[in-house]
Design a protein around this motif. Sequence first.
Motif, short mmCIF file in Angstrom:
data_model
loop_
_atom_site.label_atom_id
_atom_site.label_comp_id
_atom_site.label_asym_id
_atom_site.label_seq_id
_atom_site.Cartn_x
_atom_site.Cartn_y
_atom_site.Cartn_z
N MET A 158 -5.36 -8.09 3.50
CA MET A 158 -6.55 -7.38 3.06
C MET A 158 -6.78 -7.68 1.58
SD MET A 158 -7.11 -3.32 3.05
CE MET A 158 -5.89 -3.12 4.36
N ARG A 159 -7.79 -8.43 1.23
CA ARG A 159 -8.07 -8.70 -0.18
C ARG A 159 -9.38 -8.03 -0.52
NH1 ARG A 159 -5.26 -13.16 1.19
NH2 ARG A 159 -3.47 -13.51 -0.12
N GLY B 243 0.14 1.50 2.67
CA GLY B 243 -0.13 1.07 1.30
C GLY B 243 -1.43 1.62 0.75
N SER C 66 -3.95 -3.17 -2.69
CA SER C 66 -4.46 -4.52 -2.98
C SER C 66 -5.74 -4.48 -3.82
CB SER C 66 -4.70 -5.28 -1.68
OG SER C 66 -5.49 -4.50 -0.81
N ARG D 75 -4.80 -6.21 -6.79
CA ARG D 75 -4.09 -7.48 -6.60
C ARG D 75 -4.71 -8.56 -7.48
NH1 ARG D 75 -3.33 -12.39 -3.04
NH2 ARG D 75 -1.16 -12.27 -2.70
N PHE E 133 4.60 -10.27 -2.10
CA PHE E 133 4.26 -9.03 -1.39
C PHE E 133 4.86 -9.01 0.01
CE2 PHE E 133 0.77 -9.47 -4.55
CZ PHE E 133 1.17 -8.40 -5.34
N TRP F 216 7.16 -5.92 1.18
CA TRP F 216 6.96 -5.13 2.41
C TRP F 216 8.16 -5.24 3.36
CZ3 TRP F 216 3.92 -1.20 3.36
CH2 TRP F 216 2.79 -1.02 2.57
N ILE G 107 10.79 -2.76 1.87
CA ILE G 107 10.55 -1.31 1.94
C ILE G 107 10.39 -0.83 3.38
CG2 ILE G 107 9.68 -1.14 -0.42
CD1 ILE G 107 6.83 -1.04 0.62
N VAL H 25 5.17 -8.05 -11.27
CA VAL H 25 3.86 -8.14 -10.64
C VAL H 25 2.78 -8.19 -11.72
CG1 VAL H 25 2.20 -7.03 -9.08
CG2 VAL H 25 4.66 -6.86 -8.61
N ASN I 88 -1.04 -7.48 -12.25
CA ASN I 88 -2.12 -6.74 -11.62
C ASN I 88 -3.45 -7.01 -12.30
OD1 ASN I 88 -0.84 -5.38 -9.48
ND2 ASN I 88 0.07 -3.91 -10.92
N VAL J 167 9.81 -0.27 -6.22
CA VAL J 167 9.12 0.33 -5.07
C VAL J 167 10.18 0.81 -4.08
CG1 VAL J 167 7.31 0.03 -3.34
CG2 VAL J 167 7.29 -1.38 -5.40
N TYR K 134 5.55 5.46 0.55
CA TYR K 134 6.22 4.64 -0.46
C TYR K 134 5.84 5.13 -1.86
CZ TYR K 134 6.85 1.78 3.66
OH TYR K 134 7.17 1.36 4.91
N HIS K 135 6.71 4.79 -2.80
CA HIS K 135 6.60 5.31 -4.16
C HIS K 135 6.89 4.15 -5.11
CE1 HIS K 135 7.85 8.89 -6.91
NE2 HIS K 135 7.35 7.93 -7.62
N ARG L 195 6.40 1.82 -12.45
CA ARG L 195 6.29 0.50 -13.10
C ARG L 195 6.41 0.64 -14.60
NH1 ARG L 195 2.45 1.76 -9.79
NH2 ARG L 195 2.27 0.69 -7.80
C1 LIG Z 1 4.18 1.77 -3.25
C2 LIG Z 1 3.48 0.43 -3.28
C3 LIG Z 1 3.08 -0.09 -4.51
C4 LIG Z 1 2.42 -1.30 -4.58
N1 LIG Z 1 2.02 -1.76 -5.81
C5 LIG Z 1 1.28 -2.89 -5.88
C6 LIG Z 1 0.77 -3.32 -7.13
O1 LIG Z 1 1.01 -2.74 -8.20
N2 LIG Z 1 0.00 -4.45 -7.13
C7 LIG Z 1 -0.29 -5.14 -6.00
O2 LIG Z 1 -1.01 -6.15 -6.08
N3 LIG Z 1 0.22 -4.76 -4.81
C8 LIG Z 1 0.99 -3.67 -4.73
N4 LIG Z 1 1.49 -3.27 -3.52
C9 LIG Z 1 1.33 -4.18 -2.37
C10 LIG Z 1 0.00 -4.07 -1.70
O3 LIG Z 1 0.09 -3.09 -0.69
C11 LIG Z 1 -0.42 -5.42 -1.05
O4 LIG Z 1 0.55 -5.85 -0.13
C12 LIG Z 1 -0.64 -6.53 -2.10
O5 LIG Z 1 -1.58 -6.13 -3.07
C13 LIG Z 1 -1.12 -7.83 -1.48
O6 LIG Z 1 -2.28 -7.62 -0.77
P1 LIG Z 1 -2.42 -8.19 0.67
O7 LIG Z 1 -1.12 -7.86 1.37
O8 LIG Z 1 -3.58 -7.48 1.24
O9 LIG Z 1 -2.64 -9.65 0.51
C14 LIG Z 1 2.15 -2.05 -3.40
C15 LIG Z 1 2.56 -1.53 -2.17
C16 LIG Z 1 3.23 -0.32 -2.11
C17 LIG Z 1 3.67 0.21 -0.78
#
Ligand SMILES: Cc1cc2nc3c(=O)[nH]c(=O)nc-3n(C[C@H](O)[C@H](O)[C@H](O)COP(=O)(O)O)c2cc1C
Length: 161
Positions: A1-2, A29, A55, A58, A67, A71, A74, A84, A86, A100, A113-114, A117
């Motif tokens: 998901m973007r 998420g 995301s 992202r 990522f 995932w 966790i 990361v 951002n 995470v 999830y928590h 950063r």
């Molecule tokens: C608790 C938690 C914190 C996250 N923090 C970030 C973050 O700071 N930046 C980020 O891009 N994705 C973060 N993610 C991952 C996103 O859920 C996502 O997987 C990622 O942005 C990539 O997007 P996509 O999987 O849709 O391609 C986090 C996920 C969780 C569960």
Amino acid sequence: MRTSRIVPTGTIREFGSEEIIVSKTDLKGIIRYTNEVFSRVSGYSREELIGSPHSLIRHPDMPGGVFRYLWQRIESGHEVFALVKNLCKDGAGYWVLAHVTPSFDRAGHIVGYHSNRRRPEHGWISAIEPLYARMRAIESGHQRPAVAAEASLEAIAPSRP
Ligand SMILES: Cc1cc2nc3c(=O)[nH]c(=O)nc-3n(C[C@H](O)[C@H](O)[C@H](O)COP(=O)(O)O)c2cc1C
């Protein structure tokens, strides 16, 4: 998901070494809690953040393999640390060292999830950027995001736990 259509400007935003950017998500998420530091640094209000997928922030410089690894860790009940980059609402970027963790109920089931950063230490970004560039190059050779992410992860960490 973007979900983000924001164009990165190339600017990097800093935040204080004493500050912690906090968020909590549900199992998918979707952001359910953020602190004030998250809003200030990302440029999104709490109302914009809560209910959005993580995301939203992202950055396109981040390899999908990072990522995927996050995932995998966790969802199997482990913690993970990751550097990361951002994307802010105004197109700036900011680097974090993200920790995470899953949150468990009393029966031991994962209920969300928590993430906390912090600002990365000096030198960590320049150390990780060549690795992320290599991962992005591997991913650019694949059409499907999931296949691309697995390929880059496999290339840098073939026997991960
Ligand atoms: C608790 C938690 C914190 C996250 N923090 C970030 C973050 O700071 N930046 C980020 O891009 N994705 C973060 N993610 C991952 C996103 O859920 C996502 O997987 C990622 O942005 C990539 O997007 P996509 O999987 O849709 O391609 C986090 C996920 C969780 C569960």
